[in-house]
Scaffold this motif. Structure first.
Motif, mmCIF file in Angstrom:
data_model
loop_
_atom_site.group_PDB
_atom_site.id
_atom_site.type_symbol
_atom_site.label_atom_id
_atom_site.label_comp_id
_atom_site.label_asym_id
_atom_site.label_seq_id
_atom_site.Cartn_x
_atom_site.Cartn_y
_atom_site.Cartn_z
ATOM 1 N N LEU A 39 7.991 2.339 8.572
ATOM 2 C CA LEU A 39 7.839 1.711 7.257
ATOM 3 C C LEU A 39 9.188 1.226 6.735
ATOM 4 O O LEU A 39 9.275 0.180 6.100
ATOM 5 N N TRP A 40 10.234 1.983 7.010
ATOM 6 C CA TRP A 40 11.590 1.597 6.610
ATOM 7 C C TRP A 40 11.961 0.250 7.227
ATOM 8 O O TRP A 40 12.408 -0.672 6.533
ATOM 9 N N TRP A 53 9.894 1.021 1.169
ATOM 10 C CA TRP A 53 8.863 1.518 2.075
ATOM 11 C C TRP A 53 7.789 2.330 1.363
ATOM 12 O O TRP A 53 6.616 2.263 1.769
#
Length: 82
Positions: A39-40, A53
């Motif tokens: 997600l980052w 994120w």
């Protein structure tokens, strides 16, 4: 082997690309998760800010809580900051 029209060059596609089949259609605020994504990293690439994120996680919690982040998933993204 794929031939580039009007060119003498050719490009080989890897067997992984050939076996995946057609990619799903994505909406304007969607992204397809690839192997190794986080997600980052998705927030950094798509939104320009990796610290966003949690917004992606919140918009996709219906399946992220159940399955985690998996290649092939379509994630809904928040709107990009103007």
């Amino acid at each position: 082997m794929v031939k580039v029209s009007g060119s003498s060059q050719s490009t080989s596609l890897s067997s992984a690309q050939n076996s995946e089949g057609p990619k799903p259609k994505l909406g304007a605020n969607q992204v397809l998760v690839n192997k190794g994504d986080s997600l980052w990293a998705i927030a950094k690439k798509e939104l320009g800010d990796p610290t966003r994120w949690p917004e992606i996680a919140d918009l996709n919690k219906h399946f992220l809580q159940r399955e985690g982040l998996q290649p092939g998933q379509k994630l809904t993204l928040p709107k990009k900051a103007q």
